[in-house]
Design an enzyme around this catalytic site. Structure first.
Site, PDB file in Angstrom:
ATOM      1  N   SER A   1       0.804  -1.221   0.000  1.00  0.00           N
ATOM      2  CA  SER A   1       0.000   0.000   0.000  1.00  0.00           C
ATOM      3  C   SER A   1       0.841   1.277   0.000  1.00  0.00           C
ATOM      4  O   SER A   1       1.589   1.534  -0.924  1.00  0.00           O
ATOM      5  CB  SER A   1      -0.962  -0.038   1.181  1.00  0.00           C
ATOM      6  N   HIS A   2       0.760   2.037   1.095  1.00  0.00           N
ATOM      7  CA  HIS A   2       1.419   3.338   1.163  1.00  0.00           C
ATOM      8  C   HIS A   2       2.818   3.245   1.766  1.00  0.00           C
ATOM      9  O   HIS A   2       3.451   4.274   1.979  1.00  0.00           O
ATOM     10  CB  HIS A   2       0.552   4.268   2.012  1.00  0.00           C
TER      11      HIS A   2
ATOM     12  N   LYS B   1     -11.398   0.960  -0.984  1.00  0.00           N
ATOM     13  CA  LYS B   1     -11.419   2.409  -1.165  1.00  0.00           C
ATOM     14  C   LYS B   1     -10.790   2.704  -2.510  1.00  0.00           C
ATOM     15  O   LYS B   1     -10.042   1.888  -3.047  1.00  0.00           O
ATOM     16  CB  LYS B   1     -10.704   3.115  -0.030  1.00  0.00           C
TER      17      LYS B   1
ATOM     18  N   ASP C   1      -5.465   3.183  -3.642  1.00  0.00           N
ATOM     19  CA  ASP C   1      -6.755   3.219  -2.942  1.00  0.00           C
ATOM     20  C   ASP C   1      -6.936   4.466  -2.072  1.00  0.00           C
ATOM     21  O   ASP C   1      -8.045   4.808  -1.709  1.00  0.00           O
ATOM     22  CB  ASP C   1      -7.011   1.922  -2.138  1.00  0.00           C
ATOM     23  N   ARG C   2      -5.826   5.163  -1.738  1.00  0.00           N
ATOM     24  CA  ARG C   2      -5.958   6.375  -0.922  1.00  0.00           C
ATOM     25  C   ARG C   2      -5.961   7.627  -1.789  1.00  0.00           C
ATOM     26  O   ARG C   2      -5.419   7.607  -2.899  1.00  0.00           O
ATOM     27  CB  ARG C   2      -4.784   6.497   0.043  1.00  0.00           C
TER      28      ARG C   2
ATOM     29  N   ASP D   1      -0.762   1.824  -4.078  1.00  0.00           N
ATOM     30  CA  ASP D   1      -1.659   0.904  -4.791  1.00  0.00           C
ATOM     31  C   ASP D   1      -2.963   1.559  -5.228  1.00  0.00           C
ATOM     32  O   ASP D   1      -3.881   0.870  -5.690  1.00  0.00           O
ATOM     33  CB  ASP D   1      -1.936  -0.339  -3.935  1.00  0.00           C
TER      34      ASP D   1
ATOM     35  N   ASP E   1      -2.011   6.885  -3.286  1.00  0.00           N
ATOM     36  CA  ASP E   1      -0.903   6.148  -2.669  1.00  0.00           C
ATOM     37  C   ASP E   1      -0.371   5.053  -3.596  1.00  0.00           C
ATOM     38  O   ASP E   1      -0.798   4.931  -4.749  1.00  0.00           O
ATOM     39  CB  ASP E   1      -1.324   5.569  -1.310  1.00  0.00           C
TER      40      ASP E   1
HETATM   41  C1  G1P Z   1      -4.165   2.380   8.358  1.00  0.00           C
HETATM   42  C2  G1P Z   1      -5.321   3.336   8.483  1.00  0.00           C
HETATM   43  C3  G1P Z   1      -6.630   2.600   8.239  1.00  0.00           C
HETATM   44  C4  G1P Z   1      -6.574   1.905   6.878  1.00  0.00           C
HETATM   45  C5  G1P Z   1      -5.340   1.022   6.798  1.00  0.00           C
HETATM   46  C6  G1P Z   1      -5.163   0.426   5.397  1.00  0.00           C
HETATM   47  O1  G1P Z   1      -4.265   1.352   9.329  1.00  0.00           O
HETATM   48  O2  G1P Z   1      -5.343   3.962   9.737  1.00  0.00           O
HETATM   49  O3  G1P Z   1      -7.694   3.512   8.282  1.00  0.00           O
HETATM   50  O4  G1P Z   1      -7.729   1.135   6.663  1.00  0.00           O
HETATM   51  O5  G1P Z   1      -4.173   1.781   7.079  1.00  0.00           O
HETATM   52  O6  G1P Z   1      -5.024   1.409   4.418  1.00  0.00           O
HETATM   53  P1  G1P Z   1      -3.442   1.410  10.719  1.00  0.00           P
HETATM   54  O7  G1P Z   1      -1.991   1.538  10.346  1.00  0.00           O
HETATM   55  O8  G1P Z   1      -3.925   2.627  11.444  1.00  0.00           O
HETATM   56  O9  G1P Z   1      -3.800   0.128  11.417  1.00  0.00           O
HETATM   57 ZN    ZN Z   2      -3.189   1.710  -0.282  1.00  0.00          ZN
END
Ligand code: G1P
Ligand code: ZN
Length: 545
Positions: A115-116, A378, A283-284, A281, A279
């Site tokens: 992901s990010h 998302k 989704d953000r 992938d 981000d």
């Molecule tokens: C974080 C975000 C959460 C999101 C997740 C995946 O998780 O806070 O809202 O769904 O990334 O993108 P966290 O690191 O807080 O557990």
């Molecule tokens: Zn992501």
């Protein structure tokens, strides 16, 4: 018949703690022999009726993406999976994967992404399973995968010569057909079916300048396909548009800290009317106007309040949902629209049942995630197009839109403070400390207000009645201000502490304060209570949103 090899191994997972959404570890860990293979075997073991079924496989292009896809092909061939649908060059955003699973009636999809989190040799890699509704596998399945990964002693693989992924085409290996497809087309068609792209493009060509930051990650090709090829905008409206294995050294998390160049263009230099970023992938999303940052919680509220501007939602919406730490701004809109508003734990998977049962149509999280029933993840570019569509219909700027929203509904001042990569014992100490005296806060004063509630959030899913406990510590004050504390479940280095602050101001109050000023007493009192700065030895949080 293709030859199947059974590889015996020493299990590499026995020392690991369970993850809630697949496996996310350092790239180096994933390079260890058999590491990825064992986890893929565990995933396949969790899928009933795998034989002859269809699976989608793709990733965000980070280092290791292509080699992982090739191994997955070999393992799936050995398990006689019927069809593998794989995007050209292995590039598929998470929302596009969700869509493809649904469109193709696949049994699920394997997403290769962290992901990010940063990518490259020194960054992270990840593997996640999505199920046939297009959404992340629920906890019942992820814990099964985890259990299985701990006990496996072998995996099955067919060492076939895998196709190159740089051309579309269909290849056959024993019982398995491997289809390399155009990864952009289905997703752009979906966006075209929801939005009036012509209207958005006319608006953008009339003196309303756009800059989109793909952060050298997966959304670059999608953004160019939609903004440049379909809408006819200039090529340079997409920055960092070529997916790179290490994201060009960027930390592909669209927030004010990690997308600082974009933030500077919009907030300091004021060079564009609208800016957005996604981000790793896809989704953000982060939305910016000229001189104006849109808090993701406000974004969810604005999106919900303006469904009548977007062709795909003109028929009205069933309801909305937000994660518990997301501000209550959307609750006011839901109440005005007379639709239900659900409060779920953090994580997109909790929206799945609500969407599948048509209890909600739109949902979001404070962590730059917004989406709807069009997929089960998302969706960053969806949110960007949604904002552009509202602006095109209303013919206004981002700051006009947001200020008019506050005038109508009031403003939920909101901020999240992240203390990243702190030693886990310190993070646990802070968390356990608050946990231990949480109930005793009720009836006492906090930030000049009476505490009316203090608990560890737990959730009963209204559809399947499953219970999720320990979802975040919260302090709720008499004026409905909230302070929330969670430990991140997605970081890979040490622990990350997340603090969330919210305070409501009615439309007659000052709506133009800096959130850090409006929330100061909540922020200071929490630090007095828990000594966070001292214990973490950090003067300020790593990221403030
Ligand atoms: C974080 C975000 C959460 C999101 C997740 C995946 O998780 O806070 O809202 O769904 O990334 O993108 P966290 O690191 O807080 O557990
Ligand atoms: Zn992501």
């Amino acid at each position: 018949m293709t030859e199947v090899n059974v590889i015996n191994i020493k299990n590499p997972f026995q020392d690991q703690k369970p993850g809630t959404s697949g496996l996310r570890k350092s790239t180096l860990r994933f390079q260890e022999e058999h590491y990825l293979e064992i986890f893929i075997q565990a995933i396949l073991n969790s899928i009933k009726d795998l034989h002859g079924s269809t699976l989608v496989v793709g990733g965000d292009g980070r280092y290791g993406n292509i080699s992982a896809i090739k191994k997955i092909i070999q393992i799936c061939v050995a398990h006689q999976v019927g069809k593998l649908i794989i995007p050209k060059n292995g590039l598929l955003s998470t929302p596009a994967t969700s869509h493809l699973i649904r469109k193709e009636g696949a049994i699920g999809g394997i997403i290769l992404s962290a992901s990010h989190n940063p990518g490259g040799i020194e960054g992270d890699f990840g593997v996640k399973l999505n199920i046939s509704n297009g959404g992340p596998a629920p906890e019942s399945i992820t814990s099964q995968i985890y259990q299985c990964s701990q006990s496996l002693k072998s995996y099955k693989i067919s060492k076939i010569k895998t196709p190159d992924l740089d051309e579309v085409g269909v290849f056959s290996f024993g019982q398995t057909s491997v289809e390399i497809i155009d990864g952009l087309k289905d997703y752009s068609n979906l966006m075209e079916s929801i939005f009036d792209l012509d209207q958005i493009s006319d608006f953008l060509k009339k003196d309303f300048s756009l800059i989109f930051d793909a952060m050298n990650a997966v959304t670059g090709p999608y953004a160019k396909n939609i903004f440049v090829e379909k809408m006819g905008l200039a090529d340079n409206c997409v920055m960092n548009g070529i997916p790179l294995e290490d994201f060009g050294g960027l930390h592909p998390d669209p927030n004010l800290t990690y997308a600082s160049k974009l933030a500077d263009l919009l907030l300091v230099q004021k060079s564009y009317s609208f800016g957005a970023a996604c981000d790793g992938d896809g989704d953000r999303n982060m939305i910016l106007g000229q001189g104006c940052f849109v808090n993701p919680s406000d974004s969810l509220a604005v999106i919900t309040a303006n469904t009548n501007c977007v062709p795909g939602y003109k028929g009205g919406i069933a309801g909305v949902a937000r994660s518990m730490p997301t501000s209550s701004a959307v609750d006011f809109v839901a109440s005005a629209l007379n639709i239900p508003c659900f409060e779920t734990p953090t994580g997109w998977k909790f929206f799945g049942n609500l969407l599948d049962s048509n209890l909600i149509s739109i949902c979001g999280e404070e962590s730059f995630g917004t989406g709807s029933n069009h997929v089960r993840e998302k969706d960053g570019l969806w949110a960007v197009l949604y904002w552009l569509q509202i602006l095109a219909v209303k013919n206004c700027s981002v700051s006009e839109l947001i200020q008019n929203h506050w005038k109508q509904y009031g403003r939920n001042y909101y901020s999240r403070h992240d203390y990243e990569a702190i030693p886990s014992p310190i993070a646990n100490q802070i968390f356990n400390n608050l946990s231990s005296f949480l109930p005793s806060l009720i009836g006492n004063k906090f930030a000049g207000n009476l505490v009316k509630g203090a608990d560890n959030f737990s959730y009963i899913d209204p559809v399947d009645q499953s219970t999720s406990k320990n979802q975040g510590l919260r302090i709720i004050l008499e004026d409905n201000s909230r302070v929330i504390l969670r430990l991140s479940g997605t970081g890979t280095k040490g622990s990350t502490l997340r603090l969330y602050f919210e305070k409501f101001a009615g439309s007659e109050q000052n709506l133009h304060l800096n959130p850090q000023v409006a929330l100061k007493s909540l922020i200071d009192d929490l630090d007095h209570l828990l000594n966070i700065r001292k214990l973490t030895k950090m003067e300020k949080p790593t990221v403030i949103t």
